[in-house]
Motif scaffolding. Sequence first.
Motif, mmCIF file in Angstrom:
data_model
loop_
_atom_site.group_PDB
_atom_site.id
_atom_site.type_symbol
_atom_site.label_atom_id
_atom_site.label_comp_id
_atom_site.label_asym_id
_atom_site.label_seq_id
_atom_site.Cartn_x
_atom_site.Cartn_y
_atom_site.Cartn_z
ATOM 1 N N ARG A 96 59.433 35.294 -80.934
ATOM 2 C CA ARG A 96 59.697 34.840 -82.298
ATOM 3 C C ARG A 96 60.624 35.797 -83.047
ATOM 4 N N GLN A 97 60.405 37.105 -82.894
ATOM 5 C CA GLN A 97 61.244 38.077 -83.609
ATOM 6 C C GLN A 97 62.700 37.958 -83.177
ATOM 7 N N LEU A 98 62.935 37.838 -81.868
ATOM 8 C CA LEU A 98 64.301 37.713 -81.373
ATOM 9 C C LEU A 98 64.943 36.433 -81.881
ATOM 10 N N LEU A 99 64.220 35.340 -81.851
ATOM 11 C CA LEU A 99 64.765 34.063 -82.307
ATOM 12 C C LEU A 99 65.124 34.095 -83.790
ATOM 13 N N ASN A 100 64.324 34.769 -84.580
ATOM 14 C CA ASN A 100 64.532 34.768 -86.033
ATOM 15 C C ASN A 100 65.564 35.778 -86.503
ATOM 16 N N SER A 101 65.864 36.794 -85.700
ATOM 17 C CA SER A 101 66.709 37.893 -86.183
ATOM 18 C C SER A 101 68.103 37.898 -85.565
ATOM 19 N N THR A 102 68.404 36.933 -84.696
ATOM 20 C CA THR A 102 69.673 36.960 -83.975
ATOM 21 C C THR A 102 70.479 35.684 -84.221
ATOM 22 N N GLU A 103 71.703 35.689 -83.686
ATOM 23 C CA GLU A 103 72.607 34.560 -83.902
ATOM 24 C C GLU A 103 73.399 34.296 -82.621
ATOM 25 N N ASN A 104 73.594 33.018 -82.294
ATOM 26 C CA ASN A 104 74.316 32.679 -81.077
ATOM 27 C C ASN A 104 75.797 32.441 -81.352
ATOM 28 N N VAL A 105 76.537 32.042 -80.330
ATOM 29 C CA VAL A 105 77.988 31.912 -80.432
ATOM 30 C C VAL A 105 78.418 30.841 -81.434
#
Length: 269
Positions: A96-105
Amino acid sequence: MRNLVHRHLGKVVAGAAIAVAGTAVMIGITLPGTAGADESGDGKSGGTQAAQQAGQDGAVQPGVVQQAPAEGDKGTGGDPLTDDETKRAEQLAANRQLLNSTENVAGQRGPQRLTVDLADPENNETDADAPRRADVTFYDYKDDSLVTKTVNLDTGKVEQTGTQHGVQPPLSRAENVEAGRLLIADPLGAGLKADYKDATGNELTSPDQLLFNGAVYRATPGAQPAALDQCGEHRCVRLFPKVKNGPWIDARELVIDLSARKVARLDRG
């Protein structure tokens, strides 16, 4: 760009090799062959099988974090990861933390998935007795970082997490496609669209009409316009587009900065 392309249009068709002896020396790289343009779409070319499988899935979409998947089909020892293990490793790594704090291309929530590889055994382990582990890599376009998570597939736990900046691994298929989308939409893509129409008689409106190979571009002092000076810290790509069942189109003088979502033309040397 268009004048360059017309030397090649009609001379290279699906199933034929590309004559690149002169151009390869000029640009310091070798243009891909016909079979390398991701025509198969099987995700097994250009690196590990898992690397392209992750790229084929495209951008990470927002959603509810699910329970860890069942173990499914498992390999043994030093066997390559099975499809079930690859899928499970990706889901375990993307918490969940990775999904909420990052951005894809594409600028959406969640990291850009790149590769899933079998991890090496620890120093005191052998292939025979080591637990099945996977190294899962993501690119976070929010802060231009490479995130690597080591997942223990036996326990379902993430054992290590590493973050690096300025590291640019090979591009995924999804990143090449997004680069194509940006190029088509940019004024500098006019030559590409004109060459596509010359080759097919149709308008180029979507990256789905082309096949792409791409190479990571890093800035070299004095070798590019200022707009590309951050390439290397930013994720930048030179595309080699190919008409489906048709010729390659020469777009080598254009660079797409995926991090800044901008296109620039290289200075002529």
